[in-house]
Design a protein around this motif. Structure first.
Motif, PDB file in Angstrom:
ATOM      1  N   PRO A 291       4.178  -9.923  10.561  1.00 21.17           N
ATOM      2  CA  PRO A 291       2.806  -9.430  10.440  1.00 21.17           C
ATOM      3  C   PRO A 291       2.360  -9.365   8.972  1.00 21.17           C
ATOM      4  O   PRO A 291       3.083  -8.869   8.107  1.00 21.17           O
ATOM      5  N   GLY A 292       1.174  -9.895   8.724  1.00 17.39           N
ATOM      6  CA  GLY A 292       0.603  -9.825   7.386  1.00 17.39           C
ATOM      7  C   GLY A 292       1.011 -10.935   6.445  1.00 17.39           C
ATOM      8  O   GLY A 292       0.490 -11.011   5.329  1.00 17.39           O
ATOM      9  N   LEU A 293       1.929 -11.803   6.852  1.00 21.95           N
ATOM     10  CA  LEU A 293       2.380 -12.877   5.964  1.00 21.95           C
ATOM     11  C   LEU A 293       1.431 -14.066   5.977  1.00 21.95           C
ATOM     12  O   LEU A 293       1.149 -14.648   4.937  1.00 21.95           O
ATOM     13  N   GLY A 294       0.953 -14.428   7.141  1.00 19.55           N
ATOM     14  CA  GLY A 294       0.131 -15.631   7.241  1.00 19.55           C
ATOM     15  C   GLY A 294       1.016 -16.854   7.310  1.00 19.55           C
ATOM     16  O   GLY A 294       2.175 -16.785   7.734  1.00 19.55           O
ATOM     17  N   ILE A 295       0.490 -17.994   6.887  1.00 18.16           N
ATOM     18  CA  ILE A 295       1.268 -19.238   6.890  1.00 18.16           C
ATOM     19  C   ILE A 295       2.456 -19.051   5.949  1.00 18.16           C
ATOM     20  O   ILE A 295       2.281 -18.639   4.801  1.00 18.16           O
ATOM     21  N   PRO A 296       3.680 -19.319   6.413  1.00 15.57           N
ATOM     22  CA  PRO A 296       4.880 -18.991   5.635  1.00 15.57           C
ATOM     23  C   PRO A 296       5.170 -19.961   4.483  1.00 15.57           C
ATOM     24  O   PRO A 296       6.121 -20.730   4.500  1.00 15.57           O
ATOM     25  N   THR A 297       4.328 -19.903   3.460  1.00 11.13           N
ATOM     26  CA  THR A 297       4.516 -20.715   2.258  1.00 11.13           C
ATOM     27  C   THR A 297       5.104 -19.851   1.147  1.00 11.13           C
ATOM     28  O   THR A 297       5.078 -18.611   1.224  1.00 11.13           O
ATOM     29  N   LEU A 298       5.610 -20.485   0.109  1.00 17.51           N
ATOM     30  CA  LEU A 298       6.094 -19.738  -1.052  1.00 17.51           C
ATOM     31  C   LEU A 298       4.973 -18.883  -1.644  1.00 17.51           C
ATOM     32  O   LEU A 298       5.190 -17.737  -2.054  1.00 17.51           O
ATOM     33  N   GLU A 299       3.771 -19.444  -1.675  1.00 17.06           N
ATOM     34  CA  GLU A 299       2.624 -18.714  -2.212  1.00 17.06           C
ATOM     35  C   GLU A 299       2.363 -17.433  -1.429  1.00 17.06           C
ATOM     36  O   GLU A 299       2.179 -16.355  -2.018  1.00 17.06           O
ATOM     37  N   ASN A 300       2.357 -17.557  -0.097  1.00 18.05           N
ATOM     38  CA  ASN A 300       2.091 -16.381   0.727  1.00 18.05           C
ATOM     39  C   ASN A 300       3.239 -15.379   0.683  1.00 18.05           C
ATOM     40  O   ASN A 300       3.008 -14.175   0.825  1.00 18.05           O
ATOM     41  N   LEU A 301       4.459 -15.852   0.494  1.00 19.38           N
ATOM     42  CA  LEU A 301       5.573 -14.917   0.327  1.00 19.38           C
ATOM     43  C   LEU A 301       5.401 -14.095  -0.949  1.00 19.38           C
ATOM     44  O   LEU A 301       5.631 -12.883  -0.945  1.00 19.38           O
ATOM     45  N   CYS A 302       4.987 -14.731  -2.040  1.00 22.00           N
ATOM     46  CA  CYS A 302       4.719 -13.982  -3.279  1.00 22.00           C
ATOM     47  C   CYS A 302       3.659 -12.912  -3.046  1.00 22.00           C
ATOM     48  O   CYS A 302       3.820 -11.755  -3.454  1.00 22.00           O
ATOM     49  N   LEU A 303       2.572 -13.301  -2.400  1.00 18.84           N
ATOM     50  CA  LEU A 303       1.480 -12.360  -2.139  1.00 18.84           C
ATOM     51  C   LEU A 303       1.917 -11.234  -1.206  1.00 18.84           C
ATOM     52  O   LEU A 303       1.566 -10.067  -1.417  1.00 18.84           O
ATOM     53  N   PHE A 304       2.705 -11.557  -0.193  1.00 18.66           N
ATOM     54  CA  PHE A 304       3.205 -10.554   0.752  1.00 18.66           C
ATOM     55  C   PHE A 304       4.047  -9.506   0.035  1.00 18.66           C
ATOM     56  O   PHE A 304       3.878  -8.300   0.234  1.00 18.66           O
ATOM     57  N   ILE A 305       4.960  -9.964  -0.812  1.00 19.83           N
ATOM     58  CA  ILE A 305       5.834  -9.050  -1.556  1.00 19.83           C
ATOM     59  C   ILE A 305       5.007  -8.187  -2.497  1.00 19.83           C
ATOM     60  O   ILE A 305       5.203  -6.967  -2.580  1.00 19.83           O
ATOM     61  N   ALA A 306       4.058  -8.792  -3.207  1.00 18.24           N
ATOM     62  CA  ALA A 306       3.208  -8.035  -4.130  1.00 18.24           C
ATOM     63  C   ALA A 306       2.410  -6.965  -3.387  1.00 18.24           C
ATOM     64  O   ALA A 306       2.320  -5.815  -3.847  1.00 18.24           O
ATOM     65  N   ARG A 307       1.834  -7.315  -2.247  1.00 23.07           N
ATOM     66  CA  ARG A 307       1.062  -6.332  -1.468  1.00 23.07           C
ATOM     67  C   ARG A 307       1.945  -5.189  -0.987  1.00 23.07           C
ATOM     68  O   ARG A 307       1.520  -4.029  -0.969  1.00 23.07           O
ATOM     69  N   ALA A 308       3.176  -5.504  -0.597  1.00 21.33           N
ATOM     70  CA  ALA A 308       4.088  -4.476  -0.090  1.00 21.33           C
ATOM     71  C   ALA A 308       4.466  -3.470  -1.178  1.00 21.33           C
ATOM     72  O   ALA A 308       4.858  -2.347  -0.873  1.00 21.33           O
ATOM     73  N   LEU A 309       4.337  -3.870  -2.440  1.00 22.41           N
ATOM     74  CA  LEU A 309       4.769  -3.022  -3.559  1.00 22.41           C
ATOM     75  C   LEU A 309       3.610  -2.541  -4.421  1.00 22.41           C
ATOM     76  O   LEU A 309       3.831  -1.913  -5.459  1.00 22.41           O
ATOM     77  N   CYS A 310       2.371  -2.803  -4.017  1.00 22.36           N
ATOM     78  CA  CYS A 310       1.220  -2.523  -4.882  1.00 22.36           C
ATOM     79  C   CYS A 310       1.028  -1.042  -5.183  1.00 22.36           C
ATOM     80  O   CYS A 310       0.375  -0.695  -6.166  1.00 22.36           O
ATOM     81  N   ASP A 311       1.609  -0.152  -4.381  1.00 17.34           N
ATOM     82  CA  ASP A 311       1.455   1.279  -4.636  1.00 17.34           C
ATOM     83  C   ASP A 311       2.518   1.833  -5.590  1.00 17.34           C
ATOM     84  O   ASP A 311       2.480   3.009  -5.949  1.00 17.34           O
ATOM     85  N   MET A 312       3.459   1.000  -6.017  1.00 14.85           N
ATOM     86  CA  MET A 312       4.494   1.446  -6.958  1.00 14.85           C
ATOM     87  C   MET A 312       3.862   1.725  -8.309  1.00 14.85           C
ATOM     88  O   MET A 312       2.889   1.103  -8.701  1.00 14.85           O
ATOM     89  N   ARG A 313       4.457   2.642  -9.050  1.00 13.39           N
ATOM     90  CA  ARG A 313       4.045   2.900 -10.424  1.00 13.39           C
ATOM     91  C   ARG A 313       5.261   2.877 -11.312  1.00 13.39           C
ATOM     92  O   ARG A 313       6.167   3.652 -11.080  1.00 13.39           O
ATOM     93  N   PRO A 314       5.313   1.964 -12.265  1.00 10.28           N
ATOM     94  CA  PRO A 314       4.286   0.958 -12.514  1.00 10.28           C
ATOM     95  C   PRO A 314       4.297  -0.110 -11.424  1.00 10.28           C
ATOM     96  O   PRO A 314       5.315  -0.377 -10.806  1.00 10.28           O
ATOM     97  N   ALA A 315       3.124  -0.701 -11.225  1.00 13.80           N
ATOM     98  CA  ALA A 315       2.973  -1.762 -10.224  1.00 13.80           C
ATOM     99  C   ALA A 315       3.662  -3.029 -10.724  1.00 13.80           C
ATOM    100  O   ALA A 315       3.802  -3.230 -11.933  1.00 13.80           O
ATOM    101  N   PRO A 316       4.092  -3.883  -9.816  1.00 14.74           N
ATOM    102  CA  PRO A 316       4.691  -5.157 -10.241  1.00 14.74           C
ATOM    103  C   PRO A 316       3.734  -5.965 -11.113  1.00 14.74           C
ATOM    104  O   PRO A 316       2.526  -5.961 -10.890  1.00 14.74           O
ATOM    105  N   THR A 317       4.291  -6.622 -12.105  1.00 16.71           N
ATOM    106  CA  THR A 317       3.508  -7.499 -12.973  1.00 16.71           C
ATOM    107  C   THR A 317       3.763  -8.959 -12.650  1.00 16.71           C
ATOM    108  O   THR A 317       2.974  -9.814 -13.026  1.00 16.71           O
ATOM    109  N   GLN A 318       4.875  -9.226 -11.967  1.00 21.83           N
ATOM    110  CA  GLN A 318       5.184 -10.603 -11.587  1.00 21.83           C
ATOM    111  C   GLN A 318       6.082 -10.602 -10.364  1.00 21.83           C
ATOM    112  O   GLN A 318       6.968  -9.771 -10.235  1.00 21.83           O
TER     113      GLN A 318
END
Length: 128
Positions: free
Chosen positions: A81-108
């Motif tokens: 759920p929430g991944l979309g088409i399973p590309t490397l690009e979407n995996l990067c975005l999925f991981i970033a979204r899953a961690l966006c509430d961290m402080r400090p937030a991911p930079t890469q």
């Protein structure tokens, strides 16, 4: 240490997963369910805390990454759920979204398949 000091920490993890892709090249192999070992690296940047000297406690970062890994490891990525088409690009975005509430937030976020030499890097704006 200068108030302008910024450090970057990173942590890696891997997961094994299967997927399919609909594409115009390498069509037959892509459309069949097939799997890869994926590697991911998440980086966070910021000034070290005055009391601890840490940008982030690596134990906390590892704990959060384990939660993301559990969503992806030994899964059919087409069904995550929430991944979309399973590309490397979407995996990067999925991981970033899953961690966006961290402080400090991911930079890469970087995701790659070592065996194939493929990689994708998502570099987020550095909020200073």
């Amino acid at each position: 240490m200068s108030a302008l000091t910024r450090l970057t920490l990173s942590q890696r993890f891997f997961f094994d997963a299967a997927h399919t892709l609909r594409r115009d090249i390498e069509t037959e192999g892509s459309r069949r369910i097939h799997g890869h070992t994926y590697h991911a690296e998440v980086s966070v940047s910021g000034p070290p805390d005055a009391a601890t000297g840490m940008v982030i406690d690596l134990g906390l970062l590892r704990e959060r990454l384990q939660g993301v890994r559990q969503q992806l490891d030994h899964r059919l990525l087409d069904e995550v759920p929430g991944l979309g088409i399973p590309t490397l690009e979407n995996l990067c975005l999925f991981i970033a979204r899953a961690l966006c509430d961290m402080r400090p937030a991911p930079t890469q976020v970087r995701v790659w398949r070592e065996a194939l030499g493929d990689a994708c890097v998502l570099a987020m704006e550095d909020a200073r």
